[in-house]
Design a protein around this motif. Sequence first.
Motif, short mmCIF file in Angstrom:
data_model
loop_
_atom_site.label_atom_id
_atom_site.label_comp_id
_atom_site.label_asym_id
_atom_site.label_seq_id
_atom_site.Cartn_x
_atom_site.Cartn_y
_atom_site.Cartn_z
N LEU A 223 79.18 49.07 -27.00
CA LEU A 223 78.23 49.95 -26.32
C LEU A 223 77.17 49.13 -25.59
O LEU A 223 76.79 49.46 -24.46
N TYR A 224 76.71 48.05 -26.20
CA TYR A 224 75.74 47.19 -25.52
C TYR A 224 76.33 46.60 -24.24
O TYR A 224 75.68 46.57 -23.19
N LEU A 225 77.56 46.11 -24.31
CA LEU A 225 78.20 45.54 -23.13
C LEU A 225 78.36 46.58 -22.03
O LEU A 225 78.23 46.27 -20.84
N ALA A 226 78.64 47.83 -22.42
CA ALA A 226 78.77 48.90 -21.43
C ALA A 226 77.42 49.19 -20.77
O ALA A 226 77.35 49.38 -19.55
N ILE A 227 76.35 49.23 -21.57
CA ILE A 227 75.02 49.47 -21.00
C ILE A 227 74.63 48.32 -20.07
O ILE A 227 74.10 48.54 -18.98
N HIS A 228 74.91 47.10 -20.49
CA HIS A 228 74.58 45.94 -19.65
C HIS A 228 75.36 45.98 -18.34
O HIS A 228 74.81 45.72 -17.26
N ALA A 229 76.66 46.30 -18.41
CA ALA A 229 77.46 46.38 -17.19
C ALA A 229 76.95 47.50 -16.28
O ALA A 229 76.91 47.34 -15.05
N TYR A 230 76.56 48.61 -16.87
CA TYR A 230 76.01 49.72 -16.09
C TYR A 230 74.72 49.32 -15.39
O TYR A 230 74.49 49.66 -14.21
N GLU A 263 74.95 59.61 -29.25
CA GLU A 263 73.62 59.54 -29.85
C GLU A 263 72.65 58.75 -28.98
O GLU A 263 71.45 59.07 -28.92
N GLN A 264 73.13 57.72 -28.31
CA GLN A 264 72.26 56.86 -27.51
C GLN A 264 72.12 57.33 -26.06
O GLN A 264 71.45 56.69 -25.26
N GLY A 265 72.76 58.45 -25.71
CA GLY A 265 72.68 58.93 -24.34
C GLY A 265 73.40 58.02 -23.37
O GLY A 265 72.98 57.87 -22.21
N ALA A 266 74.48 57.41 -23.83
CA ALA A 266 75.21 56.45 -23.00
C ALA A 266 76.69 56.79 -22.93
O ALA A 266 77.53 55.92 -22.71
N TYR A 267 77.02 58.07 -23.11
CA TYR A 267 78.42 58.47 -23.19
C TYR A 267 79.12 58.31 -21.84
O TYR A 267 80.23 57.79 -21.77
N ARG A 268 78.46 58.75 -20.78
CA ARG A 268 79.10 58.69 -19.47
C ARG A 268 79.30 57.24 -19.02
O ARG A 268 80.36 56.87 -18.52
N LEU A 269 78.29 56.40 -19.20
CA LEU A 269 78.43 55.02 -18.76
C LEU A 269 79.44 54.25 -19.61
O LEU A 269 80.09 53.32 -19.11
#
Length: 401
Positions: A223-230, A263-269
């Motif tokens: 999830l962190y890698l996905a947020i960083h890539a986003y 939960e973190q509001g990062a489902y779409r990314l």
Amino acid sequence: MSEMTLPAIGGQLVRICGGSGPALGFDQIGRPLSDTEWERLLRMAVANGVTSHVHAWLVANDDQGPVGANLRDRLRARARASSLRSLALRAELLRILCAFCQSGIDAMPLKGPVLADTYHRRPELREFGDLDILVRAGDLHRAWQLLLNLNYHSPYQNHTLEDRYHIVFRHCDTDEIVELHWRVAGPHFGRYYSGDFLWSDATERSYRNRIRTWMPTTEATLLYLAIHAYKHNWERLNWLLDIPEVLRAPGLDWDSLEQLAIEQGAYRLLRATLQLSWMLFPDCPRPRDGHGLHNRALDQAQLRRIRRLILRPALDRERMGDFFALRVANADCRKDQLRLLLHSSRPSDRDTDTLGRNPWLRPMAALFRPIRLLTRALTGRSRSTEHMTKVLGKQSEPEEK
């Protein structure tokens, strides 16, 4: 023999990295690359942080068409420099973690050496240019002072930390960069992504048999890698290469990953990042059929924007539009989109620094930002663009055909 288009060269770069180019709209190629095309591919590899992959591929496939001796020497030199830098950063990370441990500060390395050594099948090919370290918010000021004691300095010493999620430090002698995080992202990316989900269920493990450090779960790492890539609009292949390596980790719980992203509001990314990874690297693991993470988040227009960012990293006018459109479109909800729009119009440190010498001009920072952004859009130039052009050594690539 006609010159290949940028999508064709991009497709070759993706395949060299172990992926499949056509899935993202990159063209197929039916012949070896010429020296000129190899030159363009090398520049693209440098911008995407995958020169070590290209060098390793050439060593293993020495018969893949004519490659000039000069280009081979340059590629070998870059790969060697990358290896030496990786070793230096690993040593520096151990020094910093040891100091944090002795001071009783919990520290968690993000990306970089620990990610490569933990998940990558060939960690020596993972390039990184700085160190990212997460600390708990309550330890921020102690960690800050510790880095100052380790001969680092920060240009943000006198700035407010209200909207920040990390502080950049630079070593006074070596110029190595350390980013000290206490959050994962700030509101100018749509919302505050705290680091709490990384600390939850994290375990303390030994790193390189020398120091104990905190490491997040596989699901939290993904999830962190996905947020960083986003945050960076998936513009570099080396960030996308991390995803299939972590997906191959044993024991990955897809349901827990999905729940954590919601939960973190990062489902779409997260879905967008996984969609890109499966398109580029179709052999990487996937959840069972019908799982929610299979649902696509990116349409064809957004995929074209991402392809353009990968192909032409030094063109700034298009980057601005692509960056903002992708970031807004992939925010998790309307409230995040509104927050992103509002914070994008607020003055940054660069704006306040420019006007900060005169206290009478400081209130004009709110007006100065749109003027600076408009100038950047009209000229197609920015500080980051000029730096990238300098790194690549030539002017930007021609228009994508």
